[in-house]
Scaffold this motif. Structure first.
Motif, PDB file in Angstrom:
ATOM      1  N   HIS A 160       0.839  -1.198   0.000  1.00 29.75           N
ATOM      2  CA  HIS A 160       0.000   0.000   0.000  1.00 29.75           C
ATOM      3  C   HIS A 160       0.873   1.247   0.000  1.00 29.75           C
ATOM      4  CE1 HIS A 160      -2.977   2.798   2.240  1.00 29.75           C
ATOM      5  NE2 HIS A 160      -3.424   2.651   1.017  1.00 29.75           N
TER       6      HIS A 160
ATOM      7  N   SER B 255      -6.107  -5.848   7.877  1.00 27.74           N
ATOM      8  CA  SER B 255      -5.723  -6.413   6.576  1.00 27.74           C
ATOM      9  C   SER B 255      -5.429  -7.901   6.714  1.00 27.74           C
ATOM     10  CB  SER B 255      -4.486  -5.687   6.038  1.00 27.74           C
ATOM     11  OG  SER B 255      -3.474  -5.576   7.018  1.00 27.74           O
TER      12      SER B 255
ATOM     13  N   VAL C 147      -9.332  -5.648   3.300  1.00 26.00           N
ATOM     14  CA  VAL C 147      -8.891  -4.550   4.150  1.00 26.00           C
ATOM     15  C   VAL C 147     -10.136  -3.856   4.684  1.00 26.00           C
ATOM     16  CG1 VAL C 147      -6.719  -4.248   2.923  1.00 26.00           C
ATOM     17  CG2 VAL C 147      -8.684  -2.910   2.233  1.00 26.00           C
TER      18      VAL C 147
ATOM     19  N   PHE D 124      -1.927  -2.636  11.381  1.00 26.69           N
ATOM     20  CA  PHE D 124      -1.973  -3.478  10.185  1.00 26.69           C
ATOM     21  C   PHE D 124      -1.589  -4.894  10.552  1.00 26.69           C
ATOM     22  CE2 PHE D 124       2.594  -3.187  10.109  1.00 26.69           C
ATOM     23  CZ  PHE D 124       3.046  -4.222   9.311  1.00 26.69           C
TER      24      PHE D 124
END
Length: 489
Positions: free
Chosen positions: A12, A63, A73, A416
């Protein structure tokens, strides 16, 4: 970063900034790193993947890689449309990425209470049966709910099933989830907010040390005991602080190495024995460092590396790396830019090559090759595999043991998740030595350390694979099985 089931890495776009002055980046953008013909990620190539829906430009979100190979996500602590990040407008938007079609599909939030607008700073995990579980952030703290919220994702209908979280000791905010060999999920409480029906949480004040286990069979939380030392930041019991908790990583011996955050002293560490359920105190970080929103990952030799930075200032440079070998916490060489990094900007991903990938919100990417080797008992073992395959043909089956590895691989916590506890299939042409990854999907298990239980996965052979005599491997968390002979027709 997330590892796709065809061996590529999905990354990302994120800059090292936040708030109203952050601009110039496209937070809907994703990129793919493809290894070269020898399987090298160092010499791999970058291409841009499809962008997310225009209204969903998140920073710090849940995620996961699902059993069918798609990527989910969810949420975000910040939304950054046109590259401009607002000040903490948590979102409940989500999206599903299909690597084969290179497309994103919007996912509606749980049609539940309004606190589901706050999914940033919230953990996620894929359970052994393949179910994706996502928590919210701050419903209790914002006085929107009396208990925390979590839900199971139903991919077929792109919908959610709310879970009864009345047994949760505290808010999910800032916590991370570690999948254990018994299928349960371990978390260390951060005490951000206490539900009204949990007086023990309230009574702990700013010095609690509770941990908890999620049992997918009963769908309830229970105490995993005291961590002995406090792993969450409360300004050394004075109140305030960041409430951060460091990452926790399961090792091949069944222990979880858990790290601590702090803004007033060196971070503590603790070790959880998943077989006995007993916590023991670990060593404090040297150099007055702490794991304030920090990444950790397991090396193929079974040791854990973790990034930490000075507790003073909470999120300040420089960062140092450390290695836990089960007995000692030693200094470990860091990437060149670590001197400019606070620990929260670091990301670590275990690669199929056995290496570890590092990013830090800059344009520089580092690949770590560590010393030492895995034990033979840690390897996946192939029991049944096709003797021949055809280019472009899908849905071959392969089975054996320990296809999911002994750990999720890497951890960060609430901002994350990039677990890699799923099998990859690698075919190497015997004449050229060229490496080809087959897309895997429909794994029979998404657990860890599954032992002697027979597990399986399906795989699709790429159309451009070279024909002839070859070797086939199953790889989990960078550790390959022994090779089996196979012919690509």
């Amino acid at each position: 970063m997330l590892l796709l089931t065809d061996g590529r890495v999905l990354a990302h776009e994120e800059p090292n900034c936040s708030g109203a002055n952050c601009g110039g980046m496209d937070f809907t953008a994703w990129y793919i790193l493809t290894p070269d013909g020898t399987g090298s990620y160092v010499n791999g190539s970058w291409t841009q993947a499809a962008s997310m829906p225009a209204d969903y430009a998140p920073l710090y979100f849940g995620s996961v890689v699902l059993p069918d190979g798609k990527v989910a996500v969810e949420g975000g602590e910040y939304l950054c449309p046109a590259g401009q990040c607002g000040e903490g407008p948590w979102t409940n938007l989500g999206a599903l990425y299909d690597p084969a079609a290179n497309t994103w599909t919007s996912v509606a939030p749980p049609s539940l209470p309004t606190s589901w607008a706050n999914i940033g700073d919230a953990p996620s995990v894929v359970l052994p049966d393949g179910t994706y579980m996502q928590a919210d952030c701050c419903g209790v703290a914002l006085q929107m709910e009396s208990a925390p919220l979590a839900a199971y994702f139903n991919e077929a209908s792109l919908s959610w099933t709310e879970l009864n979280e009345s047994t949760k000791f505290d808010e999910f905010d800032e916590e991370g989830w570690t999948l254990l060999p018994n299928g349960k999920v371990l978390t260390v409480d951060a005490y951000v907010a206490c539900p009204s029906d949990q007086p023990a949480c309230t009574a702990a004040g700013f010095s609690g040390a509770n941990s908890e286990l999620w049992n997918p069979s009963t769908r309830g939380w229970s105490s995993a005991g005291s961590t002995i030392v406090q792993l969450w930041d409360s300004n050394c019991g004075a109140g305030g602080g960041s409430f951060e908790v460091g990452p926790g990583v399961l090792r091949p011996d069944g222990t979880v190495y858990y790290t601590g955050a702090s803004d007033c002293s060196a971070g503590h560490t603790a070790v959880y024995n998943s077989a006995t359920g007993v916590w023991t105190k670990g060593p404090d970080f040297p150099n007055n460092d702490a794991a304030n929103d920090a990444p950790a990952a397991i090396e193929s030799n079974g040791n854990v590396i973790v990034m930490a930075s000075p507790y003073s200032g909470t999120f300040s440079a420089p960062s140092n790396f450390y290695e836990w070998n089960g007995a000692k916490l030693n200094s470990f060489p860091g990437p060149p830019n670590a001197v400019n990094d606070a620990s929260f900007v670091g990301h670590l991903l275990v690669l199929p090559s056995g290496q570890i990938m590092f990013t830090d919100f800059t344009t520089d990417v580092e690949i770590l090759t560590t010393a030492g080797a895995y034990k033979a008992s840690w390897q996946p073992t192939i029991h049944s595999a096709p003797k021949s395959v055809t280019p472009g043909v899908a849905n071959y089956s392969i089975s054996g043991t320990q296809f999911n590895g002994l750990t999720q691989g890497a951890a960060y916590g609430d901002d994350f998740q990039d677990a890699t506890n799923y099998p990859l299939v690698r075919i190497v042409n015997s004449a050229t030595g060229h490496v080809f990854y087959c897309k895997t999907h429909n794994h029979s298990s998404m657990g860890v350390a599954t032992g002697n239980a027979t597990v399986s996965t399906m795989f699709d052979v790429p159309a451009d694979i070279e024909t002839g005599a070859s070797k086939i491997y199953v790889v989990a968390n960078g550790i390959p099985s022994a090779a089996k002979n196979i012919t690509v027709q």
